[in-house]
Design a protein around this motif. Structure first.
Motif, PDB file in Angstrom:
ATOM      1  N   GLY A  19      14.104 -21.632  18.109  1.00 34.98           N
ATOM      2  CA  GLY A  19      12.657 -21.811  18.132  1.00 34.98           C
ATOM      3  C   GLY A  19      12.174 -23.230  17.976  1.00 34.98           C
ATOM      4  N   GLY A  20      13.048 -24.180  17.696  1.00 38.39           N
ATOM      5  CA  GLY A  20      12.619 -25.570  17.575  1.00 38.39           C
ATOM      6  C   GLY A  20      11.970 -25.868  16.244  1.00 38.39           C
ATOM      7  N   GLU A  21      10.812 -26.542  16.293  1.00 34.70           N
ATOM      8  CA  GLU A  21      10.131 -26.933  15.057  1.00 34.70           C
ATOM      9  C   GLU A  21       9.690 -25.701  14.284  1.00 34.70           C
ATOM     10  OE1 GLU A  21       6.465 -29.769  13.491  1.00 34.70           O
ATOM     11  OE2 GLU A  21       6.727 -29.374  15.620  1.00 34.70           O
ATOM     12  N   CYS A  22       9.988 -25.693  13.017  1.00 38.70           N
ATOM     13  CA  CYS A  22       9.675 -24.528  12.185  1.00 38.70           C
ATOM     14  C   CYS A  22       8.447 -24.750  11.325  1.00 38.70           C
ATOM     15  CB  CYS A  22      10.869 -24.189  11.303  1.00 38.70           C
ATOM     16  SG  CYS A  22      10.492 -23.057   9.930  1.00 38.70           S
ATOM     17  N   CYS A  23       8.555 -25.617  10.359  1.00 37.10           N
ATOM     18  CA  CYS A  23       7.546 -25.689   9.305  1.00 37.10           C
ATOM     19  C   CYS A  23       7.808 -26.910   8.442  1.00 37.10           C
ATOM     20  CB  CYS A  23       7.599 -24.412   8.456  1.00 37.10           C
ATOM     21  SG  CYS A  23       9.294 -23.917   8.033  1.00 37.10           S
TER      22      CYS A  23
END
Length: 211
Positions: free
Chosen positions: A102-106
């Motif tokens: 998903g790539g960038e998370c948080c």
């Protein structure tokens, strides 16, 4: 976004390199985790580079795993220091990326406190993710049995989005093989774990540059 954040970290670190008392730190960790039930396991290789000057620090941490969904890159910065009474504190922010999931998370704001209590060092770690309004709190302790052997553990409570809160804990020991290397053996369990598991890790941490 990840490239921009990475460039910002490198630029900040390069700017810090001119400061008096600058240190460039680095480390690596090879870890093997084995679940008690089912016999499944995962291997992890992680490493970091961090620049620090007058208490301010910025760094990048990365991990590759035998399960590529667990591959991760973290960018972080913060400030750490110690009071005259021996209380250590560390205020920071970390941004998490999972390139194969998903790539960038948080991102999380973090606060870590540590205090020697006789032969034991106690610690408290707090984190807040403003995007998802998630929080976590971990209470831990470490006891130096000898100059080379440390016994440590922690208990934590963390929120799971739309699912209330969960608990996890670990207990283990770390044996120093020298100034920069150590072996860690640890047991992990928690209410959100499908199976408890054991972890064995070889770590290396060193000062790469000091001025």
């Amino acid at each position: 976004m990840r490239m921009i954040a990475g460039v910002a970290v490198l630029a900040f670190s390069a700017g810090m390199a001119g400061a008096q008392g600058f240190e460039l730190l680095g480390g690596a960790k090879l870890e093997y985790k084995h679940k008690e039930e089912g016999g499944s396991s995962n291997a992890y290789l992680s490493g970091y580079i961090e620049g620090e000057a007058v208490g301010f620090y910025v760094g990048i941490w990365g991990q590759v795993a035998s399960d590529d969904l667990l591959d991760e890159v973290d960018l972080y910065l913060g400030y750490r220091n110690e009071t005259a009474g021996g209380l250590t504190y560390d205020v920071g922010y970390t941004r998490y990326y999972y390139p194969n999931d998903g790539g960038e998370c948080c991102g999380e704001y973090t606060l870590a406190l540590g205090m020697p209590l006789g032969p034991v060092t106690g610690k408290l770690d707090l984190a807040h993710d403003p995007q998802s309004d998630l929080n976590s709190a971990y209470l831990g302790a470490a006891w130096s049995a000898t100059d080379a052997l440390e016994v440590s553990g922690q208990f934590g409570i963390f929120q799971v989005e739309d699912a209330g809160s969960e608990r996890e804990w670990d207990l283990g020991m770390t044996y120093s093989l020298g100034r920069t290397t150590a072996v860690d053996f640890r047991y992990y369990d928690g209410s959100d774990y499908a199976d408890s598991h054991f972890g064995l890790a070889l770590t290396w941490d060193s000062t790469l540059l000091s001025r």
